[in-house]
Structures are given as structure tokens and as C-alpha cells.
Design an enzyme around this catalytic site. Sequence first.
Site, PDB file in Angstrom:
ATOM      1  N   PHE A   1      -4.359   5.364  -4.676  1.00 33.03           N
ATOM      2  CA  PHE A   1      -3.701   4.056  -4.754  1.00 33.03           C
ATOM      3  C   PHE A   1      -2.669   3.926  -3.647  1.00 33.03           C
ATOM      4  O   PHE A   1      -1.946   4.880  -3.332  1.00 33.03           O
ATOM      5  CB  PHE A   1      -2.962   3.895  -6.085  1.00 33.03           C
ATOM      6  N   ASP A   2      -2.599   2.733  -3.065  1.00 36.67           N
ATOM      7  CA  ASP A   2      -1.417   2.375  -2.294  1.00 36.67           C
ATOM      8  C   ASP A   2      -0.288   2.117  -3.290  1.00 36.67           C
ATOM      9  O   ASP A   2      -0.542   1.847  -4.470  1.00 36.67           O
ATOM     10  CB  ASP A   2      -1.708   1.120  -1.476  1.00 36.67           C
ATOM     11  N   LYS A   3       0.953   2.216  -2.843  1.00 44.50           N
ATOM     12  CA  LYS A   3       2.074   2.016  -3.761  1.00 44.50           C
ATOM     13  C   LYS A   3       2.497   0.545  -3.817  1.00 44.50           C
ATOM     14  O   LYS A   3       2.330  -0.126  -4.836  1.00 44.50           O
ATOM     15  CB  LYS A   3       3.282   2.879  -3.364  1.00 44.50           C
ATOM     16  N   THR A   4       3.011   0.034  -2.724  1.00 46.93           N
ATOM     17  CA  THR A   4       3.626  -1.289  -2.725  1.00 46.93           C
ATOM     18  C   THR A   4       2.602  -2.393  -2.946  1.00 46.93           C
ATOM     19  O   THR A   4       1.633  -2.518  -2.208  1.00 46.93           O
ATOM     20  CB  THR A   4       4.364  -1.534  -1.388  1.00 46.93           C
TER      21      THR A   4
ATOM     22  N   VAL B   1      -7.549   2.044  -3.430  1.00 53.36           N
ATOM     23  CA  VAL B   1      -7.124   0.758  -3.974  1.00 53.36           C
ATOM     24  C   VAL B   1      -5.898   0.289  -3.192  1.00 53.36           C
ATOM     25  O   VAL B   1      -4.886   0.991  -3.139  1.00 53.36           O
ATOM     26  CB  VAL B   1      -6.776   0.867  -5.473  1.00 53.36           C
TER      27      VAL B   1
END
Length: 832
Positions: A503-506, A706
Site C-alpha cells: 500500500f501507498d500511505k498518503t 495499491v
Amino acid sequence: MATEIQLDLRTLLPEALDERDACVRNLIGALESREGVRSAHIDRAHDAATAQLCIHFEPDVIGLDRIRDLAHSLGARVDSTFGHISVEVDGVSRVARAQLLEQRLRTMSGVVEAHVSPIGSVRVEYAVGETSDAAILDLLDKFGASPRGGRTADGAARATEPQVEGRAHKHGWIFGERTELIFALLSAGTLTVGFLLGLSSAVPDAVSTALYIAAYFFGGFYTLREAIQTVMAKRFEIDFLMLLAAAGAAFLGELAEGALLLALFSLGHALESYAMGRARQAIQALAELAPVTATVKRNGAEHEVPVGDLAIGDTVVIKPNTRIPSDGFVVVGLSSVDQSAVTGESIPVEKMPVAPTSSRKEQDIAPESRVFAGTVNGGGVLEIEVTRLSTDSTLARVVRMVSEAQAQISPTQRFTDRFQRVFVPAVLILVVMLLFAGFVIDEPFSATLYRALAVLVAASPCALAISTPSAVLSGLARAARGGLLIKGGAPLENLGTLRAIAFDKTGTLTVGKPELTDVVPAGGSDGTELLRVALAIESQSDHPLASAIVRAGRATMDGSTALTAREVTSITGRGVSGILDGEIVHIGKRQLFGEIAGPPIPADVAEATTRLEESGRTTMVVRHGSRYLGVLGIMDTSRPGAADVITRLRATGIRNIIMLSGDNQIVADAIAKKLGLDQARGDLLPEDKVAAIRQMRDEEHKVAMVGDGVNDAPAMATATVGIAMGAAGSDVAMETADVALMGDDLGRLPFAVALSRQSSRIIRQNLWASLGVVAILIPATVFGVFGIGLAVLIHEGSTLLVVGNALRLLAYREPKLAAYSGGTDANRELDE
């Protein structure tokens, strides 16, 4: 077989210096990491002054349009030497007929690749100058595949409604589109009547014989027509095998068994067409969500106009409980809108007008003001401003992409296609060998021929041919109805066999709307000066963190005169710089100040930075000239329900979930611990995320990424499956991703994985069932246990079984998952 294309490097990357340029290396690396791309390299053989990017790819695995999307995601564009036509046709409703048309198109001069789905979606890439849209449409018409109002990628109409209706009637023959089904029923009816009359000694045998001949005619009409086409194309398909068997039965005087064979086979064909029609209708139902007309305000009056006549900037009046005709944003009114058809959200979303002072650019419109074509207005009256033409609306693009996605063949489909290419000739060889059985065993030639014909029927892989396409089409249709855009069988099947997700965070695991929570001035500095300097620089940046500083700064210093900076420049992955009062200002991560000239970070600023990071803040240190003004702490909260999504993913069998972030490692670790992730990797630049995905692919074989579809495009392109969040209205997200969650709801991801798991499970069930039936029938008919009649019944029964099993996906609902207990059972299923 791999296809090679040559693309002009200067056209793809105008700013690239040569093949050693980092952008060129990134483009080649991203392309070569994709399944189906064998190699990509620079070729100067044709012209020493012109570099060509040479790409070798497998058209059945990845299409030219997908390569174009990947190039777009890296800031490139494919040159204009290739044309694209995408059209929906009638007259193609079975796998065998789709494959035949596909072969015809691929042998056409100038065609680079062609894909035809069993529900009539045709997509062709061709070299401009060698062929044209008109030539391709002419071939379709001669084949008997009439356009039903499909459109090319540029939205140009390919057939008017009257043309479609007239052609459908012509190709449907006597009874229109129902002719094949009616003929199959007539074949079964005449066979049944002939058999029953034959039981009575009072009825002459000639009557039964005549009825059997009628059954041959009705049952063999369409089979013969398609067999002629396939033989002329030098292909020996199932239709040809069945005709041989029926002709052989007639030769032996077994008219009843031959008629039974053709009656059941034609009925199976008709039901296969029905199953494909169900999948097609599920997709077409999306297109029919948008209303035909709209009420538009022009010159102070309201007018009812066709949706196709709406122009960008028009103001449309949306009455209560009616469907919204176009993409746009609310300018007047308050109401709730049911967006489930596009985004999959189960609860209506409250909509409000954009602020009068807000930007009217589409990308700047807040979600609470944006509306989409095909969604349903609630109890209030809305006035919206149109931002997209009807052919370019989010709904129209979803329908178009789902239709084109059917051409992307799944791994299992590629296996079954290869298997059939070997299996059918092998069956013919076996049948010929069985004709010489009389030299080995003592039996009349009539018995030998009967056995060979029974084997011919038993070995025809009808169920195998339809098993995977029917499941894939049903899965894609169900996904589209649930707010998911899955671009083909390959992503559908790959997503269903994943074990790892990054996953990307922001904006993905977090809300994506960071807020300034802490202002810590350095010793001897003033908090007001710290904010004013930061505001002056960040007001000229479009980074999400900059927006948080600007909002807080303007609210705190309301009425104060703002400073003006110049030469503001982004420092990728690190921060930003600019000139203020003749001195350079740096704002960014603590790492930035170890990489640039100037004094190191003072102890008090370093201590404050560490303290804020340990509490989950993203920190930005501010230095004006050689003087440190302090540190800012920014907090981006995790999405509501994000931890529950992680738990549900584990319950579906995902065993390795990590987060990739450009934020510092301490902040990344804090969020990962809160959400229950396995690992967090911080301080990553875009190229570092790509490297992390490649490492995960090496370790896990398959991995999904994602992200938001923009900043994470390179990493998403590198992953086995790229998944974009909140793709509704976002061109980049929909083009880049293999799977797009249309709504900004992370909770749809477990449903996507669960649906893909179920699709993969049904594909495997169908594959083994169809292969198992063939494996049982061949020995049984070779040794005379089964005759033609029983072989036909079991053969056609297996076809109906796999089609019915696949159609279950259209009604799929995500199961209520039990609490996560380590994912043992799910992982065991995957490992098996």
C-alpha cells in the site's frame, strides 16, 4: 507468438537525451516487468540518427493499448502511427466464432493485433496507412458480425441504430436473433416425434426417417455454416468434428443417434449464446443507466435536449429521484446522490455546491460537489455544470474499458487455447487409427466406424472451450456492477491468487488530508516568523503537505501581510526551496539538510523533530539562510476502517501486507503498528518504491500495489496487479491501474480480492470438470462402454454444467469473513 513494434523514442520521451537517460531506463524497466512483455530495447539499426524503442510482447497477454497506458503513466506517449478501433458487434456469441473472427482480423494486412470476445467486443490495433477503420468494419460485415452502435476510442459512432437493427435481422436469418435457438428446438422436436412414431408399427418407417432428416437440417444448419468458415480458415474446430460424427452415423444407418447428436449440440450452442448474452447484458445494463435526455438551462429557459447534445459548461437541472445525465459538479442545491452504480458505495452521498471562490478545474473539485453520469439524485433539486461530454463520462469509460478488458486473456485461458490446438489434431489422429481396429480385433467395419465416431463426440472439448471465458466474463460484469473496474481476465485471475499487497500511505491508508498540528520554533526564533516563512514558500507548491501548512498559516495570521517568495523549486522526495528577502529558504525532511550545504540541524530542533516523529507526525524543518527557524509537525490520520480492511484481507488469504511511504521511517512504523501491517518502508523515493515492488515480486511471485494512480504510477505498473483508489473521474488512475476501485472507499478492496478468489476457484472447477469428463469419455467410448447417444448426453451436460457454474458469479456476494486467525486455511488453499 511474440509481436514486435517499433516506437520513436523522441516521440515517446521528447526530453530524453539518449538511451542512457534515466527516463528511458525507467520506461524500459517498467515495460519489461509486465507479464507478456518479453523484452524492450533501443534499436538504431534503421537510422543511426533516430532511436527506436523496440518492444517484443505477446498480444494474448498484454495489448498495445495497455503498453500505451503504461507509457502514459511514465510521462510518455505512443506515436500516432497506430490506430485503434473498438466496436460491439452482433453475430458473435460463442468462443469458437470469436476465435475465428480474431484469426481473420489478425491475418488482415496492417493489423498489429486483434481481440474478439465471445460476447461480441472487437478491439483492433492497426498501422495507419496500411489499413483503416472502414476496411476493418467491411471485414466484420462480410463475416456476419454487424456493429451494434459501438464506438472507437475517440468516440466516433460506428453504426446508427437503424443500421444495427437491419443487419441484426439479416444475420439472424428467419426469426431474427432467436433463429438459432428456434432451430435447435425444432431439431429436438422433430427428433422426439420421429422417435415416438417409430415405436408404433402402424406408422411407416418413412415418416420417422423424414422427421430425422428434418432434425438433421435444423440441428446442422448453423453447425455446417460455421464448420465451412473454420475449414476455409484451415482450422478444425468442434463444429467440424460433430458434423463428421453425424455424417458417419447417417452412413451407418443410425439416423436417430446422428439426429440426437446434432439436436443436443445445436441446443448447447444456443444455450452458450444465451450465457454469453447474460454476461453481455450485465455489462450493457451499466451503459443504460445514463438517461437519454437532460434538462439544460440556456438563455434563461429550460430545454429538454438529448444527452449527446450537452456541451462542457452547460448547466443541467436534476430533479428529485432522477438519474444524472453527465459528469459535472453542483453549482446550486443540496441533495444526496446514490453513486452505487459507479463507485459501489452502498449509502447515498451528500452533495453540496462548490464555493463561489473555489477553482472550477475538474481536478480541484471536492468529492462532495462532484457528480457522475448514471447516478441517482435524492430528494433535492440540483443544478450541475457539465465537465465531460457523454462519450467521455466516467460511466461511459467504465463500460468501454470493461468491454475492451475482455480481450486480455487469463493465464488459464491461454493454457486451454494451447491445449486445444494440440488436442483437436490428436483426436483426429486417434479416430483415424481406430478406423484400422479391424486389423487387430475381429469386428465388422460398421462397429469400428461407430466406435470411432463415438470417440469423436466424446473427445470434442466443448466444455473446455467455454469454461474459462464464461467465468471471466461473469466475473468482470459482477465487478463492474460493484464499483470495480478490472481490466481483463489476467488481472482478475492474478488478483485471485495473490499472497502479498503493498500500500501507498498518503491518500490510501490515510485520509490524504494532512493537518498542521505542531509549530515548534527553534531557540531564539518566533513561531509567527516560522509560519510566515513557511507560508510564503509552501503557498507556491501543490504538494498535499504544503496545502496543510497554507491552510493553517492563513487561518493563524488572518489579516497579516503575507510574504512573497520567488524561485520556488521542489526537491523530489525531500522538500522545497525558494528565495525570500534575498536568502534561500529550505523546508523539508531532516535528511535534506544532510545533503545540502550549510550548518547542521541544531540539537533542540533535532530533538523536537524526533519527538514529533515518534508520535506519528510528519516533520518539516525550516531554515532561512543559515538560520533554523524550527520544525512543523503534520498529521495525516488513517482512514476509518483501514485496520478492519487489513484484517479482512488477511482472512481472504493475503499473508504479507506492507506499506511503502515517502514519509520518514518512524512515522511509517507508527502507522503500520496501528493498522496491523507486517512491515513499513519509509523514506522512499518513487524509484525506491519500484525497487521494493520488484523485490516483493521476487519473494512472493505475485504482488499488488495499491495507490492513487498518479504519484504511484511507476510502482503500480511494476506490480503484478496495480490497484488505483478513487478512480471515478480520474483519467490517470483508470488508465494506469489493472484494477480500479471507482469510489474512494478502501473497504471495496477485500470484495475485489474475494470476488477474484471466487472467480479463480470457479475457473479451476470448470477446468477440472471439463478435462475430467473428456478423460472419462474417451476410454469409455474407445472400449465400447458408451455409445454415441450416451456420449452426447454426458458431453453436452458437462457444457451446461460449466456454463451454469460460471453464471453463479453474476450473483456473487462477499461472504461475512470470520475473525482473522492467521489466514491458515486460505493460505493452504492457495498453496495447494
